[in-house]
Design a protein around this motif. Structure first.
Motif, mmCIF file in Angstrom:
data_model
loop_
_atom_site.group_PDB
_atom_site.id
_atom_site.type_symbol
_atom_site.label_atom_id
_atom_site.label_comp_id
_atom_site.label_asym_id
_atom_site.label_seq_id
_atom_site.Cartn_x
_atom_site.Cartn_y
_atom_site.Cartn_z
ATOM 1 N N PRO A 224 0.751 4.294 -10.859
ATOM 2 C CA PRO A 224 0.818 3.610 -9.679
ATOM 3 C C PRO A 224 1.870 2.337 -10.080
ATOM 4 O O PRO A 224 1.729 1.966 -11.044
ATOM 5 C CB PRO A 224 -0.785 2.697 -9.685
ATOM 6 C CG PRO A 224 -1.487 3.877 -10.075
ATOM 7 C CD PRO A 224 -0.634 4.374 -11.472
ATOM 8 N N PRO A 225 2.765 1.857 -9.349
ATOM 9 C CA PRO A 225 2.602 2.187 -7.757
ATOM 10 C C PRO A 225 3.251 3.669 -7.337
ATOM 11 O O PRO A 225 3.800 3.857 -6.257
ATOM 12 C CB PRO A 225 3.355 0.981 -6.910
ATOM 13 C CG PRO A 225 4.178 0.587 -7.966
ATOM 14 C CD PRO A 225 3.655 0.771 -9.231
ATOM 15 N N PHE A 226 3.674 4.264 -8.328
ATOM 16 C CA PHE A 226 4.585 5.659 -8.108
ATOM 17 C C PHE A 226 3.468 7.039 -8.390
ATOM 18 O O PHE A 226 4.116 7.999 -8.813
ATOM 19 C CB PHE A 226 5.684 5.477 -9.255
ATOM 20 C CG PHE A 226 6.571 4.395 -9.264
ATOM 21 C CD1 PHE A 226 7.353 4.152 -8.058
ATOM 22 C CD2 PHE A 226 6.817 3.357 -10.355
ATOM 23 C CE1 PHE A 226 8.042 2.863 -7.931
ATOM 24 C CE2 PHE A 226 7.334 2.280 -10.116
ATOM 25 C CZ PHE A 226 8.158 2.079 -9.115
ATOM 26 N N ASP A 227 2.393 6.788 -8.151
ATOM 27 C CA ASP A 227 1.608 8.118 -8.351
ATOM 28 C C ASP A 227 1.664 8.927 -7.073
ATOM 29 O O ASP A 227 0.474 9.336 -6.809
ATOM 30 C CB ASP A 227 -0.081 7.524 -8.611
ATOM 31 C CG ASP A 227 -0.487 6.595 -7.706
ATOM 32 O OD1 ASP A 227 0.168 6.057 -6.948
ATOM 33 O OD2 ASP A 227 -1.779 6.599 -7.506
ATOM 34 N N LEU A 228 2.705 9.043 -6.655
ATOM 35 C CA LEU A 228 2.857 9.992 -5.198
ATOM 36 C C LEU A 228 2.303 11.207 -5.519
ATOM 37 O O LEU A 228 2.012 11.930 -4.518
ATOM 38 C CB LEU A 228 4.153 9.923 -4.949
ATOM 39 C CG LEU A 228 4.635 8.608 -3.834
ATOM 40 C CD1 LEU A 228 3.848 8.731 -2.776
ATOM 41 C CD2 LEU A 228 4.604 7.345 -4.602
ATOM 42 N N PRO A 229 2.685 11.874 -6.670
ATOM 43 C CA PRO A 229 1.987 13.610 -6.799
ATOM 44 C C PRO A 229 0.668 13.596 -6.489
ATOM 45 O O PRO A 229 0.146 14.720 -6.239
ATOM 46 C CB PRO A 229 2.428 14.003 -8.181
ATOM 47 C CG PRO A 229 3.544 12.998 -8.594
ATOM 48 C CD PRO A 229 3.373 11.768 -7.885
ATOM 49 N N VAL A 310 -0.349 -3.476 -7.381
ATOM 50 C CA VAL A 310 0.867 -3.273 -6.677
ATOM 51 C C VAL A 310 0.620 -2.256 -5.846
ATOM 52 O O VAL A 310 0.113 -1.057 -6.267
ATOM 53 C CB VAL A 310 2.156 -2.860 -7.677
ATOM 54 C CG1 VAL A 310 3.276 -2.741 -7.038
ATOM 55 C CG2 VAL A 310 2.457 -3.878 -8.889
ATOM 56 N N PRO A 311 0.912 -2.330 -4.567
ATOM 57 C CA PRO A 311 0.449 -1.170 -3.722
ATOM 58 C C PRO A 311 1.636 -0.043 -3.767
ATOM 59 O O PRO A 311 2.956 -0.043 -4.346
ATOM 60 C CB PRO A 311 0.777 -1.912 -2.091
ATOM 61 C CG PRO A 311 1.922 -3.126 -2.483
ATOM 62 C CD PRO A 311 1.556 -3.548 -3.808
ATOM 63 N N ARG A 312 0.985 1.136 -3.520
ATOM 64 C CA ARG A 312 1.802 2.215 -3.694
ATOM 65 C C ARG A 312 2.906 2.482 -2.696
ATOM 66 O O ARG A 312 3.113 2.089 -1.678
ATOM 67 C CB ARG A 312 0.780 3.494 -3.287
ATOM 68 C CG ARG A 312 1.514 4.907 -3.384
ATOM 69 C CD ARG A 312 0.717 5.971 -3.276
ATOM 70 N NE ARG A 312 -0.564 6.238 -3.829
ATOM 71 C CZ ARG A 312 -1.559 6.173 -3.916
ATOM 72 N NH1 ARG A 312 -2.193 5.923 -2.628
ATOM 73 N NH2 ARG A 312 -2.629 6.270 -4.905
ATOM 74 N N TYR A 313 4.156 3.063 -3.247
ATOM 75 C CA TYR A 313 5.204 3.223 -2.460
ATOM 76 C C TYR A 313 5.192 4.565 -1.651
ATOM 77 O O TYR A 313 4.277 5.315 -1.947
ATOM 78 C CB TYR A 313 6.574 3.403 -3.536
ATOM 79 C CG TYR A 313 7.143 2.269 -4.069
ATOM 80 C CD1 TYR A 313 8.529 2.186 -4.076
ATOM 81 C CD2 TYR A 313 6.362 1.010 -4.442
ATOM 82 C CE1 TYR A 313 9.313 1.006 -4.573
ATOM 83 C CE2 TYR A 313 7.040 0.042 -4.784
ATOM 84 C CZ TYR A 313 8.754 -0.101 -4.970
ATOM 85 O OH TYR A 313 9.065 -1.338 -5.263
#
Length: 347
Positions: A224-229, A310-313
């Protein structure tokens, strides 16, 4: 026969023993890093976190391991069973194999090869195959979409990480990870007439590049905040939707191995590796491996704080940051670094 034994067999046994010792120590460290991740998150949210299994919850990770091992693995009927089971094995094997060239102290490395940083970059780039295999073999749309998102994300941020590594290599003049650490004995601080200290490490001279590397490492390891997968609100668990029990645990082990690897690389490239913060006698008495672990743990603490507040992108924001911000910035700082080194002769 004796010559064959001492020439081939004995060195092989030593390498196997060193590898097993490193893997056991790494797995124990990952177990407590997992606990620390949950404790940091809990502390930011003003709650206790895991505190039941063992004193202060210290055995929680081992209880989770036991739970995963004893659960029955369920394989979807329509899945490609061979690839489905091979994917987590590929992911965790590649993540652990990268540690063969990581120096924890002066001389404390299994393979002190001259192209260590290239080996790390090559093996870490292959880790995307385990994710793609897992998403494709599940034979379901959501895991496949999660795998594609993860592949695009990892490839995107590997580019900026590559330019950052080249920038560090320009200042050091070596691809050997131990040489990169030793080169930070003398740096910007000593060139300005100060005694050897943490001001000589690359984080100061290459501060903008250091920030780019830290953020890119978060995206590269799906933190996070890049845990999009594996964004729970969108894809449930991304490419791991159909996984459970031990295969799921192996994916998570590979992910946390990659996270700890990025912490170690940050320590080696920018924070002086096993060097003490100030070159004084009582700090030099502390074993270098202790300094290395403390620095890597500090970097992971920053990883944990970012996860907590930090909120997710969105995915388009993630791609824009990688290709339109970090790629030109890392390339710009690479050119500036090369120009400064040529102008001053500090290379």
């Amino acid at each position: 026969m004796d010559q064959f034994f001492f020439t081939y067999v004995w060195p092989a046994l030593i390498i196997v023993g060193q590898s097993l010792l490193l893997l056991v120590a790494l797995l124990l460290f990952i177990a407590y890093i997992l606990l620390a991740d949950r404790k940091i998150w809990a502390a930011v949210q003003m709650r206790r976190g895991p505190n039941v299994v063992g004193p202060w919850g210290l055995f929680q990770s081992f209880a989770d391991l036991l739970k995963f091992v004893l659960k029955e693995p369920v394989i979807p009927a329509s899945a490609n069973k061979g690839v489905f089971l091979l994917a987590p094995l590929v992911a965790v094997t590649l993540a652990l194999a990268t540690w063969a060239v990581i120096p924890l102290n002066a001389g404390w490395v299994i393979a002190n090869i001259n192209v260590g940083i290239l080996y790390v970059f090559a093996i870490s780039s292959l880790e995307v195959y385990g994710i793609i295999m897992g998403g494709w073999a599940s034979n379901s749309k959501y895991p496949f979409l999660g795998a594609l998102r993860s592949a695009a994300q990892m490839v995107s941020y590997e580019v900026s990480i590559g330019f950052v590594i080249v920038t560090v290599l320009l200042t050091v003049g070596s691809l050997n990870l131990s040489d990169i650490v030793m080169a930070q004995n003398t740096g910007l601080g000593t060139k300005l007439g100060l005694p050897p200290s943490l001001l000589d490490w690359n984080w100061l001279a290459l501060f903008p590049v250091f920030i780019i590397f830290f953020i890119s490492a978060l995206a590269e390891t799906n933190r996070p905040p890049f845990d999009l997968p594996e964004a729970e609100s969108e894809l449930v668990a991304g490419f791991m939707v159909e996984y459970g029990s031990t295969p799921y645990m192996m994916f998570m082990l590979g992910e946390y191995s990659a996270i700890v690897l990025m912490c170690a690389l940050t320590t080696i490239l920018f924070l002086g590796g096993w060097l003490p913060p100030v070159d004084v006698w009582f700090l030099n008495w502390v074993p270098g491996v202790i300094w290395f672990i403390l620095k890597a743990s500090m970097v992971f603490f920053m990883f944990g704080l970012v996860k907590a507040f930090v909120p997710r992108y969105r995915y388009d924001q993630l791609m824009r940051l990688g290709w339109k911000v970090f790629l030109p910035l890392s390339l710009f700082f690479l050119i500036v670094t090369a120009f400064v080194l040529k102008l001053t002769g500090w290379a």
